[in-house]
Each structure stands twice: as C-alpha cells, then as structure tokens.
Design an enzyme around this catalytic site. Structure first.
Site, PDB file in Angstrom:
ATOM      1  N   THR A  73      44.307  38.939  37.219  1.00  0.00           N
ATOM      2  CA  THR A  73      45.631  38.713  37.805  1.00  0.00           C
ATOM      3  C   THR A  73      46.396  37.699  36.967  1.00  0.00           C
ATOM      4  OG1 THR A  73      46.794  37.635  39.632  1.00  0.00           O
ATOM      5  CG2 THR A  73      44.452  37.193  39.483  1.00  0.00           C
ATOM      6  N   ASP A 119      45.805  32.896  41.018  1.00  0.00           N
ATOM      7  CA  ASP A 119      45.819  32.333  42.372  1.00  0.00           C
ATOM      8  C   ASP A 119      44.484  32.534  43.091  1.00  0.00           C
ATOM      9  OD1 ASP A 119      46.073  35.046  42.522  1.00  0.00           O
ATOM     10  OD2 ASP A 119      47.656  35.051  44.023  1.00  0.00           O
ATOM     11  N   GLY A 158      47.763  44.778  40.893  1.00  0.00           N
ATOM     12  CA  GLY A 158      48.686  44.577  39.770  1.00  0.00           C
ATOM     13  C   GLY A 158      47.942  44.565  38.447  1.00  0.00           C
ATOM     14  N   ARG A 193      47.949  50.922  44.022  1.00  0.00           N
ATOM     15  CA  ARG A 193      47.727  50.347  45.349  1.00  0.00           C
ATOM     16  C   ARG A 193      47.394  51.535  46.245  1.00  0.00           C
ATOM     17  NH1 ARG A 193      51.328  46.320  43.065  1.00  0.00           N
ATOM     18  NH2 ARG A 193      50.092  44.436  43.167  1.00  0.00           N
ATOM     19  N   ARG A 244      54.537  35.376  43.182  1.00  0.00           N
ATOM     20  CA  ARG A 244      55.034  35.552  44.553  1.00  0.00           C
ATOM     21  C   ARG A 244      54.471  34.503  45.498  1.00  0.00           C
ATOM     22  NH1 ARG A 244      54.203  41.596  45.981  1.00  0.00           N
ATOM     23  NH2 ARG A 244      53.270  41.370  43.960  1.00  0.00           N
ATOM     24  N   ASP A 294      48.601  35.864  38.037  1.00  0.00           N
ATOM     25  CA  ASP A 294      49.050  34.747  38.885  1.00  0.00           C
ATOM     26  C   ASP A 294      48.079  33.563  38.931  1.00  0.00           C
ATOM     27  OD1 ASP A 294      51.388  35.987  39.568  1.00  0.00           O
ATOM     28  OD2 ASP A 294      50.567  36.962  41.345  1.00  0.00           O
ATOM     29  N   ASP A 328      43.204  39.242  44.457  1.00  0.00           N
ATOM     30  CA  ASP A 328      42.564  38.920  45.738  1.00  0.00           C
ATOM     31  C   ASP A 328      42.620  40.087  46.726  1.00  0.00           C
ATOM     32  OD1 ASP A 328      45.297  38.542  45.996  1.00  0.00           O
ATOM     33  OD2 ASP A 328      45.088  36.984  47.502  1.00  0.00           O
TER      34      ASP A 328
HETATM   35  P1  ADP Z   1      45.799  42.666  44.016  1.00  0.00           P
HETATM   36  O1  ADP Z   1      44.384  43.116  43.894  1.00  0.00           O
HETATM   37  O2  ADP Z   1      46.492  42.589  42.689  1.00  0.00           O
HETATM   38  O3  ADP Z   1      45.940  41.422  44.862  1.00  0.00           O
HETATM   39  P2  ADP Z   1      46.752  44.332  46.269  1.00  0.00           P
HETATM   40  O4  ADP Z   1      46.872  43.194  47.232  1.00  0.00           O
HETATM   41  O5  ADP Z   1      47.846  45.326  46.266  1.00  0.00           O
HETATM   42  O6  ADP Z   1      46.620  43.838  44.748  1.00  0.00           O
HETATM   43  O7  ADP Z   1      45.383  45.079  46.579  1.00  0.00           O
HETATM   44  C1  ADP Z   1      44.987  46.194  45.804  1.00  0.00           C
HETATM   45  C2  ADP Z   1      44.351  47.242  46.677  1.00  0.00           C
HETATM   46  O8  ADP Z   1      43.166  46.701  47.291  1.00  0.00           O
HETATM   47  C3  ADP Z   1      45.197  47.705  47.851  1.00  0.00           C
HETATM   48  O9  ADP Z   1      46.163  48.663  47.485  1.00  0.00           O
HETATM   49  C4  ADP Z   1      44.130  48.306  48.751  1.00  0.00           C
HETATM   50  O10 ADP Z   1      43.763  49.574  48.326  1.00  0.00           O
HETATM   51  C5  ADP Z   1      42.969  47.337  48.550  1.00  0.00           C
HETATM   52  N1  ADP Z   1      42.956  46.324  49.619  1.00  0.00           N
HETATM   53  C6  ADP Z   1      43.660  45.186  49.700  1.00  0.00           C
HETATM   54  N2  ADP Z   1      43.384  44.509  50.848  1.00  0.00           N
HETATM   55  C7  ADP Z   1      42.482  45.270  51.518  1.00  0.00           C
HETATM   56  C8  ADP Z   1      41.797  45.142  52.771  1.00  0.00           C
HETATM   57  N3  ADP Z   1      41.997  44.104  53.569  1.00  0.00           N
HETATM   58  N4  ADP Z   1      40.934  46.127  53.124  1.00  0.00           N
HETATM   59  C9  ADP Z   1      40.720  47.182  52.314  1.00  0.00           C
HETATM   60  N5  ADP Z   1      41.331  47.367  51.134  1.00  0.00           N
HETATM   61  C10 ADP Z   1      42.210  46.436  50.722  1.00  0.00           C
END
Ligand code: ADP
Length: 327
Positions: free
Chosen positions: A130, A134, A15, A76, A176, A132, A107
């Site tokens: 982020t 969090d 995000g 993403r 969320r 959030d 995260d």
């Molecule tokens: P944020 O970083 O804001 O928490 P996301 O949870 O959507 O957002 O994670 C961003 C991107 O990081 C995902 O679209 C994916 O490409 C990568 N990612 C997240 N979790 C994993 C994981 N367990 N293993 C590999 N890549 C991951």
C-alpha cells in the site's frame, strides 16, 4: 498436526502499489526454490471466486521487477465480504490442492484474509502492499517509497513556479486515512504547512502566518495536504484561505494517480523481494495468518487480525520537526 504446505496461491488485492510485481516475483521464485507448485490468482479475491487461477513458473515473473502495477491485476471484490463468496473461493483452491495463500494488499485485503482463514483451513500470509503506509508493525509498506518520491519530484517542480511568481501553493497528495505521504513529501520539499488526517488542522494559525507574510510582502508558501485531511482537501483549504487573503494568488495542484504508478524505487524492490521471500518461508515454517513486516531491519510477523485493528501512528516528534524547520 498442521498439513504441509505444498501448493500456494498468490494474489494482489485492493489499491495497486509499485513494487507488487517485485513481491509476486519473490513469492513465485522462492516457492519454486522450495519445490512448491505456485499459482497466480488474477484480480485479487475476484479471480479467486471466478476461478481465474493459473500455474506459474519461474519464467512467468521474468522482467517484471522494474514494472509498476501488478501483472496479476487487482480489484475490489464485493462478493468476498460475504461468507458465500468466500466459500466459492475456497472450493476453487481446494479442487487444485492449493493449501497456502499469499495476499499482497492493504488493510482491507488483510481483513478479507482474516475472515477467510477463520472459516477455512488454508493458511494465509500477507504482504503490506500500500502506498499509504498505514499499517502498524512495519517500518515499510510496498509502494510507499516510490509514491513519496513521485510526490517529491512533482512538488519540487511546482515549487519552482511558486517561487518565480510569489504564489501560495496548496498541493494535495494521496492518503485518505493516513498522512504519511503528505508528511514525508512535505518535509522533504520544505513545506511550510503539512495537513494530515491524524492531526486537527489549525487553519487560523495558517491564516495568521500568511497575513504576516503578506505584510512583509513575501507571499511564497507551500502547503501540502493529504486528501483525507479532516479539514477538507486542497480545494477547501484554498476556498477558506482565499476568503481571508483576497489579494493573494493561491493555486491548487492535485497530484492524484501519478503517485500510484511508475517504476518502483530501489527501496520498494528490495523490501518487496525480502518480504516476498519471507512470506513463503513463513508458510513453510508454520507461521500462519500473519503479515510479514520489517521493523528495525528485522522481519516482524504480525497476526493479520491485529494488523487490521491498528493503524500506523504519526509521532509528535515529526510534527515538531515540521514546525521548527518551516519557521
Ligand atoms: P486495500 O486492501 O487496499 O485496503 P480494500 O479495502 O478495497 O483495499 O480491500 C480489498 C478487498 O478485500 C475488498 O474489495 C474485499 O474483497 C476484501 N475485503 C475487505 N474487507 C473485507 C472484509 N471485512 N471481509 C471480507 N473481505 C474483505
């Protein structure tokens, strides 16, 4: 012996958050100051896999510190969850000789970096971007201060009309899994009730206090709810309250994506600049696979792996303050 970091890549992932541009600027300029070659990677891990990578100069980040969003765009990326996707990303870095990576994201993005750094010999450093807030181990995340100030400004406006009409307002803010935006914006706007995912919502006590207000003919009440509250979002809260208080005028306002955008606050620009600077210093000093946090006004380097597992916690004291000040 660890290899010397000479070429670094920077990406924004997950995000978006206001202040990401200020962080990119700091990473690029600190890297260049140290004589590194700096590469921008477009759309987070997606650009890494698609080979959408370009050389950045000091002037590539001119006039962006005040802009929301991210000039590197964000996305993403499904393929990065798979080892095969990460291998393609690695090959794209390797062929350019990039031997250090700065990841600005939440995260989820850190989880991606953990998997990547376990598989390949490219050190990663994270910056918590982020809204959030969090992520534990840091008092600040890039974007939170701006988002919360946007929420406060909007809630103040809604409060004016709430007051003029004697209404109950339920305002839904982002979050969320985390209630920080709700907690901070709710306290700062004098909300009577703040509903967050980290605490069980006692809807019966809210109903009882509103019924008491109804008896006193004083139906002004501000409820701030995080989108991820376990009871449900603002619409669900309204449905339940309206059922018990059929005569009350209960309105919902969902703030939504306005909380993500806009010019970053001074605070977010400062922490993004400071964290971005220290991200590069960390890569150079061999503090690898950590994220750069700030705690008690000092830099804090937390292994990405533990950042992933720990969610920030909301203290009971905050909840007590909410209760006392709203009574
Ligand atoms: P944020 O970083 O804001 O928490 P996301 O949870 O959507 O957002 O994670 C961003 C991107 O990081 C995902 O679209 C994916 O490409 C990568 N990612 C997240 N979790 C994993 C994981 N367990 N293993 C590999 N890549 C991951």
């Amino acid at each position: 012996m660890e290899k010397k970091v000479t070429r670094i890549g920077v990406l924004t992932s997950g995000g978006d958050a206001p202040g990401m541009n200020a962080a990119i600027r700091a990473v690029v300029r600190t890297g260049i100051y140290h004589g590194l070659e700096v590469f921008g990677i477009m759309r987070g891990y997606q650009g890494l896999i698609d080979d959408d990578i370009f050389r950045m100069e000091g002037r590539s980040v001119a006039n962006i510190i005040q802009r929301g969003g991210t000039i590197l765009k964000t996305a993403r990326c499904k393929e990065f969850y798979e080892p095969a996707g990460r291998k393609i990303g690695y090959d794209n870095l390797k062929k350019r000789g990039i031997n250090g990576l700065v990841i600005i994201g939440g995260d989820g993005s850190f989880r991606g970096a953990v998997n990547f750094s376990k598989e390949f010999d490219i050190p990663c450093v994270g910056l918590a971007g982020t809204i959030d807030k969090d992520i534990s181990g840091t008092d600040f995340t890039i974007g939170f201060d701006t988002a919360v100030n946007t929420a406060v400004e909007a809630i103040d406006k809604v409060r004016d009309t709430m007051d003029a009409h004697d209404r109950i307002f339920i305002i839904e803010v982002m979050g969320r899994d985390a209630g920080y935006i709700a907690l901070h914006s709710g306290i700062a706007t004098g909300a009577e009730n703040i509903l967050i995912p980290e605490r069980k919502t006692d809807i019966n006590s809210i109903i009882a206090s509103l019924q008491e207000k109804e008896r006193r003919k004083k139906m002004v009440n501000l409820i701030v709810v995080a989108e991820g509250d376990e009871f449900g979002g603002a619409n669900e809260v309204q449905r339940v309250l309206q059922d018990k208080l059929p005569k009350a005028e209960i309105r919902v306002c969902i703030l939504g994506h306005i909380q993500r955008g806009g010019a970053p606050s001074c605070m977010d620009r400062l922490i993004a600049s400071r964290m971005g600077y220290h991200a590069v210093e960390s890569l150079l000093e061999g503090r690898h696979n950590v994220f750069v946090g700030i705690q008690n006004n000092r830099m804090n380097y937390i292994p990405l792996e533990t950042a992933v597992k720990n969610k920030g916690k909301i203290s009971d004291e905050w909840m007590k303050i909410v209760k006392i000040l709203a009574s």
